[in-house]
Design an enzyme around this catalytic site. Sequence first.
Site, PDB file in Angstrom:
ATOM      1  N   LYS A  55     -34.578 -54.804  -5.098  1.00  0.00           N
ATOM      2  CA  LYS A  55     -35.564 -54.472  -4.073  1.00  0.00           C
ATOM      3  C   LYS A  55     -36.369 -55.710  -3.680  1.00  0.00           C
ATOM      4  CE  LYS A  55     -36.111 -49.805  -6.032  1.00  0.00           C
ATOM      5  NZ  LYS A  55     -37.121 -48.801  -6.438  1.00  0.00           N
ATOM      6  N   TYR A 109     -33.799 -42.985   0.994  1.00  0.00           N
ATOM      7  CA  TYR A 109     -34.770 -42.257   0.172  1.00  0.00           C
ATOM      8  C   TYR A 109     -35.055 -40.849   0.718  1.00  0.00           C
ATOM      9  CZ  TYR A 109     -35.867 -46.087  -3.071  1.00  0.00           C
ATOM     10  OH  TYR A 109     -35.807 -47.044  -4.068  1.00  0.00           O
ATOM     11  N   PHE A 163     -45.730 -40.471  -2.622  1.00  0.00           N
ATOM     12  CA  PHE A 163     -45.457 -41.905  -2.585  1.00  0.00           C
ATOM     13  C   PHE A 163     -44.417 -42.304  -1.529  1.00  0.00           C
ATOM     14  CE2 PHE A 163     -42.779 -40.028  -5.944  1.00  0.00           C
ATOM     15  CZ  PHE A 163     -41.508 -40.458  -5.577  1.00  0.00           C
ATOM     16  N   ARG A 178     -27.747 -47.522 -14.856  1.00  0.00           N
ATOM     17  CA  ARG A 178     -29.044 -46.861 -15.076  1.00  0.00           C
ATOM     18  C   ARG A 178     -29.624 -47.286 -16.427  1.00  0.00           C
ATOM     19  NH1 ARG A 178     -31.614 -44.049 -10.892  1.00  0.00           N
ATOM     20  NH2 ARG A 178     -32.561 -42.704 -12.474  1.00  0.00           N
ATOM     21  N   THR A 207     -37.868 -45.382 -14.726  1.00  0.00           N
ATOM     22  CA  THR A 207     -38.468 -45.655 -13.416  1.00  0.00           C
ATOM     23  C   THR A 207     -39.791 -46.421 -13.529  1.00  0.00           C
ATOM     24  OG1 THR A 207     -37.493 -43.607 -12.592  1.00  0.00           O
ATOM     25  CG2 THR A 207     -39.265 -44.577 -11.276  1.00  0.00           C
ATOM     26  N   ARG A 228     -36.269 -53.272 -16.003  1.00  0.00           N
ATOM     27  CA  ARG A 228     -37.646 -52.844 -15.728  1.00  0.00           C
ATOM     28  C   ARG A 228     -38.528 -53.059 -16.956  1.00  0.00           C
ATOM     29  NH1 ARG A 228     -35.632 -47.323 -12.730  1.00  0.00           N
ATOM     30  NH2 ARG A 228     -35.620 -48.079 -10.567  1.00  0.00           N
ATOM     31  N   ASN A 265     -40.524 -51.624  -9.016  1.00  0.00           N
ATOM     32  CA  ASN A 265     -39.749 -51.646 -10.258  1.00  0.00           C
ATOM     33  C   ASN A 265     -38.406 -52.348 -10.091  1.00  0.00           C
ATOM     34  OD1 ASN A 265     -38.478 -49.773  -8.716  1.00  0.00           O
ATOM     35  ND2 ASN A 265     -38.803 -48.044 -10.085  1.00  0.00           N
ATOM     36  N   HIS A 319     -32.852 -50.553  -7.690  1.00  0.00           N
ATOM     37  CA  HIS A 319     -32.395 -49.183  -7.429  1.00  0.00           C
ATOM     38  C   HIS A 319     -30.973 -49.070  -7.963  1.00  0.00           C
ATOM     39  CE1 HIS A 319     -31.229 -45.452  -5.445  1.00  0.00           C
ATOM     40  NE2 HIS A 319     -30.094 -46.075  -5.182  1.00  0.00           N
ATOM     41  N   GLU A 373     -24.431 -43.412  -0.947  1.00  0.00           N
ATOM     42  CA  GLU A 373     -25.276 -44.601  -0.785  1.00  0.00           C
ATOM     43  C   GLU A 373     -24.448 -45.842  -0.441  1.00  0.00           C
ATOM     44  OE1 GLU A 373     -27.573 -44.831  -4.403  1.00  0.00           O
ATOM     45  OE2 GLU A 373     -28.767 -43.072  -3.881  1.00  0.00           O
TER      46      GLU A 373
HETATM   47  P1  IDP Z   1     -35.314 -44.273  -9.807  1.00  0.00           P
HETATM   48  O1  IDP Z   1     -35.383 -45.485  -8.912  1.00  0.00           O
HETATM   49  O2  IDP Z   1     -35.529 -44.645 -11.254  1.00  0.00           O
HETATM   50  O3  IDP Z   1     -34.071 -43.447  -9.600  1.00  0.00           O
HETATM   51  P2  IDP Z   1     -36.730 -42.172  -8.372  1.00  0.00           P
HETATM   52  O4  IDP Z   1     -37.468 -41.046  -9.027  1.00  0.00           O
HETATM   53  O5  IDP Z   1     -35.442 -41.861  -7.693  1.00  0.00           O
HETATM   54  O6  IDP Z   1     -36.563 -43.336  -9.452  1.00  0.00           O
HETATM   55  O7  IDP Z   1     -37.748 -42.807  -7.319  1.00  0.00           O
HETATM   56  C1  IDP Z   1     -37.291 -43.729  -6.346  1.00  0.00           C
HETATM   57  C2  IDP Z   1     -38.260 -44.877  -6.297  1.00  0.00           C
HETATM   58  O8  IDP Z   1     -39.524 -44.406  -5.797  1.00  0.00           O
HETATM   59  C3  IDP Z   1     -38.599 -45.517  -7.640  1.00  0.00           C
HETATM   60  O9  IDP Z   1     -37.644 -46.463  -8.055  1.00  0.00           O
HETATM   61  C4  IDP Z   1     -39.933 -46.152  -7.353  1.00  0.00           C
HETATM   62  O10 IDP Z   1     -39.789 -47.368  -6.616  1.00  0.00           O
HETATM   63  C5  IDP Z   1     -40.576 -45.103  -6.442  1.00  0.00           C
HETATM   64  N1  IDP Z   1     -41.385 -44.114  -7.179  1.00  0.00           N
HETATM   65  C6  IDP Z   1     -40.941 -43.096  -7.944  1.00  0.00           C
HETATM   66  N2  IDP Z   1     -41.966 -42.371  -8.447  1.00  0.00           N
HETATM   67  C7  IDP Z   1     -43.088 -42.950  -7.971  1.00  0.00           C
HETATM   68  C8  IDP Z   1     -44.504 -42.655  -8.131  1.00  0.00           C
HETATM   69  O11 IDP Z   1     -44.906 -41.722  -8.818  1.00  0.00           O
HETATM   70  N3  IDP Z   1     -45.360 -43.497  -7.481  1.00  0.00           N
HETATM   71  C9  IDP Z   1     -44.938 -44.542  -6.720  1.00  0.00           C
HETATM   72  N4  IDP Z   1     -43.652 -44.834  -6.538  1.00  0.00           N
HETATM   73  C10 IDP Z   1     -42.727 -44.059  -7.161  1.00  0.00           C
HETATM   74 MG    MG Z   2     -33.465 -42.379  -7.888  1.00  0.00          MG
END
Ligand code: IDP
Ligand code: MG
Length: 148
Positions: free
Chosen positions: A9, A49, A57, A85, A91, A102, A112, A115, A126
């Site tokens: 990212k 997304y 968020f 993963r 996350t 991470r 973080n 992706h 994707e």
């Molecule tokens: P992932 O990337 O570990 O699969 P997801 O739940 O799919 O996590 O969320 C997508 C992205 O959205 C995360 O990687 C992060 O950048 C952002 N994100 C997820 N949860 C939050 C939150 O509670 N606050 C702010 N950003 C979030």
């Molecule tokens: Mg995800």
Amino acid sequence: MQQTLILLKPDAVQRRLVGQITARFEAKGLRLVGLKLVHPSKELAEKHYAVHKGKPFYDSLLSFLTSGPTVAMVWEGREAVAVCRNLMGMTDGAKAIPGTVRGDFAISVQNNLVHGSDSPENAAIEIALWFGKDELIGWTTTDANWVG
Ligand code: IDP
Ligand code: MG
């Protein structure tokens, strides 16, 4: 063989972590079959997304992903989705275990760094979103017999 979409990212690019993060996927034994630098449009970010639309968020996440160049990659290998993963970690960077990308480099939930697709089905969707078929290259590594 499974394929998965990995994005480094905009924070990974800005923080000059592209080389270090990519090295981990490479060293694990995955095969790189697609790679490019993309400054994502709002449309692409919205599609990518879509599952998070409506969450608190969501708007911030779109601004983040469209804020600058991101490295899009397709990695191939045995159990590639789960393997990636695991290499990425949880996350929330603050909770991610050291040794993961991470866990070692992120402390934010949003920023973080990476992706990774969460299932083979979503990986296919994707990959089609970020890459044209002619941008993916099927090849064999010379050490395939050793890495497996
Ligand atoms: P992932 O990337 O570990 O699969 P997801 O739940 O799919 O996590 O969320 C997508 C992205 O959205 C995360 O990687 C992060 O950048 C952002 N994100 C997820 N949860 C939050 C939150 O509670 N606050 C702010 N950003 C979030
Ligand atoms: Mg995800």
